[in-house]
Design an enzyme around this catalytic site. Structure first.
Site, PDB file in Angstrom:
ATOM      1  N   GLU A 194      -9.165  -5.750  -3.945  1.00 58.12           N
ATOM      2  CA  GLU A 194      -8.619  -4.527  -3.353  1.00 58.12           C
ATOM      3  C   GLU A 194      -9.736  -3.539  -3.020  1.00 58.12           C
ATOM      4  OE1 GLU A 194      -5.535  -4.046  -2.594  1.00 58.12           O
ATOM      5  OE2 GLU A 194      -4.238  -5.205  -3.951  1.00 58.12           O
TER       6      GLU A 194
ATOM      7  N   HIS B 101      -7.552  -5.741   0.394  1.00 60.19           N
ATOM      8  CA  HIS B 101      -6.340  -4.931   0.489  1.00 60.19           C
ATOM      9  C   HIS B 101      -5.557  -5.344   1.730  1.00 60.19           C
ATOM     10  CE1 HIS B 101      -3.886  -1.478  -0.452  1.00 60.19           C
ATOM     11  NE2 HIS B 101      -4.030  -0.994   0.769  1.00 60.19           N
TER      12      HIS B 101
ATOM     13  N   SER C 216       0.837  -1.202   0.000  1.00 57.87           N
ATOM     14  CA  SER C 216       0.000   0.000   0.000  1.00 57.87           C
ATOM     15  C   SER C 216       0.872   1.252   0.000  1.00 57.87           C
ATOM     16  CB  SER C 216      -0.975  -0.048   1.183  1.00 57.87           C
ATOM     17  OG  SER C 216      -2.004   0.904   1.031  1.00 57.87           O
TER      18      SER C 216
END
Length: 531
Positions: free
Chosen positions: A334, A423, A216
């Site tokens: 995600e 995610h 990320s």
């Protein structure tokens, strides 16, 4: 926020790789002083090591200064304080309970299977995520013990976040007209890598074989370091896990306007030394409160002309990147981020205009989709998958080995309960179960791992550590992972049946390559040759 992301992939295990670990943590003497560490299942662990001077007082919003020295033996068995961060949601607050926060937070942690090794072990340096606003190297998920057992030295560190880490006030540019400003969090990362380069041999590591990896915001940082002239020579390989890639970052002028408005909120005006003295005197808790009203793009990395000379994706396309093997990828859902980003279908689909029916038809070539499925797939591809593939392709064109993955394996206990891997859902498969077992909220889930789940963990850890060792992730007995180029786009799809798939989702990803090309004026990556 992180708790929910981690719960999507809580299954992992400690796989050995035939490496003989250290029996205890010996004292280590650095130029700063002598350290005593701890032992975690035969791995030597050293925590809370200062890699730069505390960025407090007059050092707030300055480039990190030289690391402090100490006398005697410093006990390095506890993580350092986490960097100050504004509350983002209740789950983030739960993650931070019991963790002291301080501007004096620039510390590193090292896991070494053998500090006395004469063979110079490969080094993996982790950069945590959290939208550049939250996170720390002390999070349980980032325990480096299991990776270290594969014969690598693992390092993690803290870097400044939010308004303390990314602040583009014009007074700072006036104070340092010839030096880097604004991207202080990235400066911390570069300082940490310099510290690793200078000191890792004392822990058994090879200063000439360093891999940076992150997820990320950490993966975005990896991409930023790939293009930063100030990071040249500090690493040899890079892994970007869900790093966005093609999403633009803010210009200095936009970030400066937000910083100026924040200063005026506190009654501070001007761009001189008195202005900075007043800003540096503001209580950190008040800064954290004010940060919550600032747009995320203004307190994240920006194009500053020095650390990041231009848009990272453009620099990748122009081949202005580090000479480093590059591995990137994303997860199958995600779009778990959507609930926090507040993205709506109308916002996401607006760029397609009247072409939206054609786009949907493309996505439905293999079967009808619900509105939610279509929304999530477009989000996944537009924000994450297209960036991973494009940057890998650009790296390959620049002459660097490049690999792409798509992580879709759902742990057995979660099947039927989640739509895909969210995610950060791959993190537990990379790092291992050990840290999560210390988390009361996740330990019961970690204990549910099946043989299938453990097999994916072993495979992921083999791929990641082999890449760190050689620049090639392939491992004996594992599915072959072919390199990625635009001419032959090969993606390793990690699922119940893991295999490399040619032109995986490239018809869809080409939509976002084209949008990036129109925005930047750069040539679009060529469409895949495979049908």
């Amino acid at each position: 926020m992180r708790r929910i992301f981690f719960a999507a992939a809580i299954f992992t295990a400690a796989f050995m790789a035939g490496f003989s670990p250290a029996l205890a943590a010996p004292q280590i003497t650095l130029s700063q002083g002598t350290l005593s560490g701890g032992d975690e299942d035969g791995v030597a662990v050293y925590k809370g090591i200062p890699f730069a001077a505390p960025p407090v007082g007059d050092l707030r919003w300055r480039a990190p200064q030289a690391a402090p020295h100490w006398s005697g033996v410093k006990r390095a068995t506890q993580f350092g304080a986490i960097c100050p961060q504004a509350p983002v949601d209740t789950e983030n607050g739960e993650q931070r309970q019991g963790m002291p926060e301080s501007e004096d937070c620039l510390t590193a942690n090292v896991w070494s299977p053998d500090p006395n090794s004469k063979s110079k072990l490969p080094v993996m340096v982790w950069i945590y995520g959290g939208a550049f606003r939250v996170g720390s190297s002390a999070a349980a998920i980032y325990d480096g013990t299991d990776l270290a057992k594969h014969g690598v030295v693992v390092v993690s560190f803290n870097y400044r976040l939010g308004v303390l880490g990314f602040f583009a006030h014009p007074a700072l540019s006036a104070e340092t007209p010839d030096g880097p400003t604004a991207n202080y969090g990235l400066m911390d990362q570069i300082a940490a890598l310099k510290w690793v380069k200078d000191n890792i041999a004392r822990f058994g590591g090879d200063a000439d074989n360093i891999t940076i990896f992150g997820e990320s915001a950490g993966a975005m940082s990896v991409n930023d370091l790939m293009v930063s002239p100030l990071a040249r020579g500090l690493f040899n390989k890079a892994i970007s896990q869900s790093g966005l890639g093609l999403v633009p970052i803010a210009a200095r002028s936009d970030a400066a306007a937000v910083a100026t408005a924040m200063a005026e909120h506190f009654g501070v005006h001007g761009d001189d030394a008195q202005t900075l003295a007043a800003l540096r005197a503001i209580d950190v808790n008040k800064l954290m409160e004010a940060e919550q009203t600032m747009p995320a793009t203004a307190i994240s990395p920006i194009v500053d002309g020095v650390i990041i000379p231009a848009q990272p994706s453009v620099l990748f396309a122009e081949g202005k990147i580090a000479k480093a093997a590059y591995l990137a990828g994303s997860n199958s859902d995600e779009a778990t981020l959507i609930k926090w980003l507040g993205t709506t279908p109308d916002q996401l689909f607006a760029p397609f205009g009247d072409k939206l029916p054609e786009v949907r038809a493309l996505y439905e070539r293999d079967g009808k989709l619900t509105d939610k499925q279509f929304f999530h797939l477009v989000f996944d591809d537009a924000v994450f998958a297209s960036g991973a593939s494009a940057l890998a392709g650009f790296a390959a064109e620049a002459g660097q080995p490049a690999y792409v993955y798509h992580f879709g394996y759902i742990a057995d206990a979660l099947r039927g309960h989640v739509d895909g891997v969210g995610h950060a859902g791959e993190l537990a498969y990379v790092f291992g179960l050990r840290g999560l077992k210390k988390d009361p909220g996740l330990a019961h889930l970690a204990n549910a791992a099946t043989r299938n789940d453990l097999g994916i963990v072993g495979m992921m850890q083999d791929y990641w550590t082999n890449f760190a060792k050689t620049g090639n992730p392939n491992a004996t007995g594992r599915p072959v992972w072919h390199g990625f180029t635009f001419d032959a786009p090969q993606t390793l799809v990690i699922d119940e049946a893991t295999q490399t798939e040619p032109a995986f989702r490239q018809r869809m990803l080409s939509l976002y390559y084209g949008a990036w090309s129109r925005r930047t004026g750069q040539p679009a990556p060529p469409p895949p040759k495979a049908p």
